[in-house]
Design an enzyme around this catalytic site. Structure first.
Site, short mmCIF file in Angstrom:
data_model
loop_
_atom_site.label_atom_id
_atom_site.label_comp_id
_atom_site.label_asym_id
_atom_site.label_seq_id
_atom_site.Cartn_x
_atom_site.Cartn_y
_atom_site.Cartn_z
N CYS A 136 0.90 -1.24 -0.05
CA CYS A 136 0.12 -0.06 -0.18
C CYS A 136 0.91 1.37 0.04
CB CYS A 136 -0.76 -0.10 1.17
SG CYS A 136 -2.24 -0.97 1.06
N HIS B 284 -5.86 -1.66 -1.48
CA HIS B 284 -5.50 -2.79 -0.77
C HIS B 284 -6.56 -4.03 -0.98
CE1 HIS B 284 -3.45 -5.21 2.03
NE2 HIS B 284 -4.56 -5.94 2.40
N ASN C 47 0.97 -15.30 -6.41
CA ASN C 47 0.80 -16.29 -5.52
C ASN C 47 -0.46 -16.32 -4.63
OD1 ASN C 47 2.95 -17.75 -6.26
ND2 ASN C 47 4.45 -16.16 -5.55
N HIS D 85 -0.87 -8.92 -6.07
CA HIS D 85 0.39 -8.43 -6.83
C HIS D 85 0.52 -9.48 -7.98
CE1 HIS D 85 2.48 -10.34 -3.47
NE2 HIS D 85 3.27 -10.96 -4.43
P1 AMP Z 1 4.88 -13.24 -3.12
O1 AMP Z 1 5.86 -14.17 -2.40
O2 AMP Z 1 4.16 -13.69 -4.12
O3 AMP Z 1 3.85 -12.50 -2.07
O4 AMP Z 1 5.79 -11.92 -3.63
C1 AMP Z 1 6.44 -11.09 -2.82
C2 AMP Z 1 7.51 -10.42 -3.37
O5 AMP Z 1 7.62 -9.16 -3.13
C3 AMP Z 1 8.83 -10.99 -3.41
O6 AMP Z 1 9.30 -11.62 -4.75
C4 AMP Z 1 9.66 -9.98 -2.67
O7 AMP Z 1 10.84 -10.09 -3.26
C5 AMP Z 1 8.99 -8.69 -3.08
N1 AMP Z 1 9.01 -7.82 -1.95
C6 AMP Z 1 9.08 -7.75 -0.79
N2 AMP Z 1 9.18 -6.42 -0.20
C7 AMP Z 1 9.37 -5.83 -1.09
C8 AMP Z 1 9.71 -4.37 -1.24
N3 AMP Z 1 9.75 -3.63 -0.28
N4 AMP Z 1 9.96 -3.79 -2.61
C9 AMP Z 1 9.96 -4.48 -3.77
N5 AMP Z 1 9.61 -5.78 -3.55
C10 AMP Z 1 9.33 -6.37 -2.41
ZN ZN Z 2 -1.89 -3.45 0.98
#
Ligand code: AMP
Ligand code: ZN
Length: 113
Positions: free
Chosen positions: A10, A49, A88, A101
Site C-alpha cells: 500500500c 488494498h 501467488n 500483486h
Molecule cells: P509473493 O511471495 O508472491 O508474496 O511475492 C512477494 C514479492 O515481493 C517477493 O518476490 C519479494 O522479493 C517482493 N518484495 C518484498 N518486499 C518488497 C519491497 N519492499 N519492494 C519490492 N519488492 C518487495
Molecule cells: Zn496493501
C-alpha cells in the site's frame, strides 16, 4: 481509496515509500521486485488494498491488471522474448506479501515448471 495500515505494498504503490517505479496508472503501480528471481522481475500492484486473489476484487480492476501485463513486458524489454506471470495466493503458494500483486519475470529461459 482503501489502504491498509502497515501494508508495505500500500505504501509503495501510493508513493509513501520510495521505490524503483517502472510505470504507474491511476489505479496501478508497477515496480521492481526487491529480490529479483530473473533479470527482469517486476510487480503489478493495485493502489487499493486487496490481500489476495481471494478478495472480492472488481472485475474492471482485474481486467486492467491483465491488460497492463503486455505493456509492462514491452517497457521492460521482455515482450518478444517471453515472460512468465505469477500470482501467488495463500500459504501453500508461499504468498509472502499479503497485498495482491502479479509477478512478471523474464530475461532468461525458464527451465522449471
Ligand atoms: P509473493 O511471495 O508472491 O508474496 O511475492 C512477494 C514479492 O515481493 C517477493 O518476490 C519479494 O522479493 C517482493 N518484495 C518484498 N518486499 C518488497 C519491497 N519492499 N519492494 C519490492 N519488492 C518487495
Ligand atoms: Zn496493501
Amino acid at each position: 481509496m482503501a489502504q491498509k495500515e502497515d501494508c508495505i505494498f500500500c505504501k509503495i504503490a501510493n508513493g509513501e515509500i520510495p521505490t524503483d517505479m517502472v510505470m504507474e496508472t491511476e489505479e496501478l503501480a508497477v515496480f521492481k521486485d526487491a529480490s529479483p528471481k530473473k533479470p527482469v522481475h517486476v510487480l503489478i500492484v493495485p493502489k487499493d488494498h486487496y490481500s489476495s486473489l481471494n478478495d472480492d476484487i472488481p472485475e474492471e480492476l482485474l481486467g486492467k491488471m491483465m491488460k497492463l501485463i503486455p505493456e509492462v513486458a514491452k517497457k521492460t524489454g521482455v515482450h518478444d522474448s517471453g515472460y512468465r506471470t505469477i500470482i501467488n495466493t495463500g500459504d501453500d503458494a508461499n504468498q509472502s506479501v499479503k497485498h495482491l500483486h502479479i509477478h512478471i519475470c523474464g530475461g532468461a529461459k525458464f527451465t522449471d515448471f
